[in-house]
Design an enzyme around this catalytic site. Structure first.
Site, PDB file in Angstrom:
ATOM      1  N   ASP A  68       0.778  -1.252   0.000  1.00  0.00           N
ATOM      2  CA  ASP A  68       0.000   0.000   0.000  1.00  0.00           C
ATOM      3  C   ASP A  68       0.812   1.305   0.000  1.00  0.00           C
ATOM      4  OD1 ASP A  68      -1.589  -2.104   0.814  1.00  0.00           O
ATOM      5  OD2 ASP A  68      -2.183  -1.189   2.698  1.00  0.00           O
TER       6      ASP A  68
ATOM      7  N   SER B 297      -0.306   0.243   7.440  1.00  0.00           N
ATOM      8  CA  SER B 297      -0.599   1.444   6.653  1.00  0.00           C
ATOM      9  C   SER B 297      -1.103   2.609   7.487  1.00  0.00           C
ATOM     10  CB  SER B 297      -1.637   1.102   5.585  1.00  0.00           C
ATOM     11  OG  SER B 297      -1.003   0.361   4.581  1.00  0.00           O
TER      12      SER B 297
HETATM   13  C1  FRU Z   1      -3.921  -3.637   2.734  1.00  0.00           C
HETATM   14  C2  FRU Z   1      -3.280  -4.050   4.040  1.00  0.00           C
HETATM   15  C3  FRU Z   1      -3.607  -3.056   5.124  1.00  0.00           C
HETATM   16  C4  FRU Z   1      -2.478  -3.234   6.092  1.00  0.00           C
HETATM   17  C5  FRU Z   1      -1.317  -3.504   5.164  1.00  0.00           C
HETATM   18  C6  FRU Z   1      -0.281  -4.425   5.723  1.00  0.00           C
HETATM   19  O1  FRU Z   1      -3.259  -4.046   1.604  1.00  0.00           O
HETATM   20  O2  FRU Z   1      -3.709  -5.352   4.389  1.00  0.00           O
HETATM   21  O3  FRU Z   1      -4.884  -3.202   5.692  1.00  0.00           O
HETATM   22  O4  FRU Z   1      -2.272  -2.098   6.869  1.00  0.00           O
HETATM   23  O5  FRU Z   1      -1.855  -4.052   3.982  1.00  0.00           O
HETATM   24  O6  FRU Z   1       0.850  -4.473   4.922  1.00  0.00           O
END
Ligand code: FRU
Length: 494
Positions: free
Chosen positions: A39, A99
């Site tokens: 992300d 994230s």
């Molecule tokens: C989305 C996610 C988020 C999390 C992150 C972990 O792609 O699952 O919800 O914060 O990736 O890397």
């Protein structure tokens, strides 16, 4: 102070990142310095520059304990690599810095708000992750984690909210100085909700309300929310996990959802009116937006799909890339998107073909390449209706990626079956488009390892990664029946 874990990540990326030749990366799409990226995080302006952080595992091309990688850009096209910003180095984030967002504080410092993950054992002895929200404050390069972290815990959840799925704060400051954050959560009916919090100083946060909830209608957990006004409407973006397909609008699995409605600025109540997909391609997740100093709402997303993230070229030393940043606008009640206008400054020589009759497969003079900005308009000749029209890109004897339009169904299909990946994963996606006076206009951006298609001046976008060898650079046009096409093509000089 830079922790041992962060120092180790910085030394690793500084030593091995430069070994990856520039030609083995996209020319203008953001990629990790080395290793794995997912992300976009903290996509925001800070002291006049755009900062983009990202979910980062430098040590392999697989997801692992999450760090925050760091890039900056002045034009959304050229990216400068900065040292990793966060490492999982504290008890409250030992299992990962997930994230989050970023905001500039009144004293000129930058605040990162992220999800800290801790691993613990449940009553049956099973491992589970507990998620809280944390902050780190810095100068655009180095960040100090706040001594009173976490700033939001299970005690700040509404009744029945899950402490296991409580993540991805997107933070912003309103005109009256109040800070807001939207955060994904899971409700007792086992589906997603987006919670709103507010703060005077971005450190002490209070729950305001639940902005919207899934009630098992659009997938399960709602991840990575964003919430912003756009052209008189209010947009709530979120990325649901575990969706069942809905017509051709949403595919199975992880999607990116756009809820359009209005928001009462006093109560911050959100009323949802319409729902649409954000992108109609194979690879798009976790979009995040920023507001540029000149007032544009620009979105970027992870150009990948979790379900196919295991399918990658053998021994690749970077994996995961971002989409091209896109300017958002509302037209006829729909969320629309166009590549950032800065891309136009990179256009090299223009090749133009007008009113070309196509029947069978043709190659047009001057039309080829893998780093390209090309607009194709297709329309009927006025005679017998054609059955389908295809644009083949990244093509040689063994490969091609196909963009096919079928007028009887008004469907556009992306097919990357022969795009360099010897894996049995999802390679095609079809979606409904809206021809205008029988015409469909497709702006296609190619950047070595991806194809992004913008339909009818931004009404829809479809993004897909490809791994086709770079020598496969032919572009052809093919029709079953006869069509007329205009093709305008620029090489992109980045
Ligand atoms: C989305 C996610 C988020 C999390 C992150 C972990 O792609 O699952 O919800 O914060 O990736 O890397």
């Amino acid at each position: 102070m830079v922790s041992t874990q962060l120092q180790k990540a910085r030394e690793f990326e500084a030593q091995y990142g430069p070994h990856i030749p520039a030609a083995e990366r996209p020319a203008f799409h953001a990629t990790p310095t080395i290793g794995w990226m997912n992300d976009p995080n903290g996509f925001s302006f800070y002291q006049g520059k755009c900062h983009l952080f990202y979910q980062y595992h430098p040590y392999s091309n697989e997801w692992g304990p999450m760090h925050w990688g760091h890039l900056t850009t002045e034009d959304f096209i050229h990216w400068e690599r900065l040292p990793a910003a966060l490492a999982p180095d504290q008890p409250f984030d030992a299992a990962g810095c997930f994230s989050g967002g970023a905001v500039e504080l009144p004293d000129g410092r930058q605040l990162l708000m992220y999800t800290g993950v801790q691993r613990e054992r449940d009553e049956e002895g099973f491992l589970r992750d507990i998620q809280t929200q944390c902050v780190a404050i810095g100068d655009g390069l180095n960040y100090e984690k706040y001594a009173l972290n976490p700033v939001l815990t299970k005690n700040d959840l509404p009744e029945g909210g899950s402490a296991i799925d409580f993540r991805d704060p997107k933070v912003w400051q309103a005109a009256d100085g109040t800070y807001y954050a939207v955060i994904g959560n899971r409700t007792p009916d086992d589906s997603g909700a987006i919670l709103l919090y507010q703060s005077r100083d971005a450190l002490k946060w209070d729950y305001v309300r639940t902005l919207d909830a899934c009630h098992n209608q659009y997938g399960k957990m709602w991840e990575c929310p964003d919430f912003f006004p756009l052209d008189g409407g209010q947009i709530l973006l979120t990325s649901p996990q575990d969706m069942y397909p809905i017509g051709l609008e949403f595919h199975a699995g992880n999607n990116a959802l756009c809820l359009i409605g209005d928001c009462d600025p006093k109560s911050m109540e959100f009323h949802r009116q319409t729902v649409q997909a954000v992108d109609y391609g194979l690879d798009f997740y976790a979009p995040q937006t920023l507001l540029t100093p000149d007032g544009r709402r620009v979105m970027i997303a992870w150009m990948q799909n979790w379900a196919t993230a295991g399918a990658k070229p053998a021994h690749c030393r970077w994996f995961g890339q971002m989409t091209l940043p896109r300017e958002l606008f509302l037209r006829n009640g729909r969320l629309c998107q166009r590549p950032v206008r800065e891309l136009e400054a990179c256009r090299g020589q223009r090749v133009l073909h007008r009113d070309i009759p196509v029947s069978g497969e043709v190659n047009l003079p001057g039309i080829q390449g893998r780093v390209v900005d090309m607009t194709v308009t297709v329309r009927p000749t006025g005679g017998e209706m054609y059955r389908w029209f295809r644009i083949h890109v990244a093509k040689d004897g063994a490969h091609d990626t196909i963009i096919r339009y079928k007028p009887s169904e008004s469907t556009l299909k992306i097919d990357r079956t022969r795009s360099g990946l010897p894996h049995d994963i999802v390679h095609t996606r079809s979606f409904l488009v809206r021809p205008q006076n029988g015409e469909v206009k497709l702006r296609i951006i190619l950047d070595r390892f991806s194809v992004e298609v913008f339909v009818n001046d931004g009404e829809q976008a479809a993004s897909s990664v490809i791994y086709t060898r770079q020598e496969a650079d032919a572009i052809t046009f093919e029709a079953d029946g006869q069509v007329l096409v205009d093709v305008e093509k620029y090489d992109l000089m980045v």
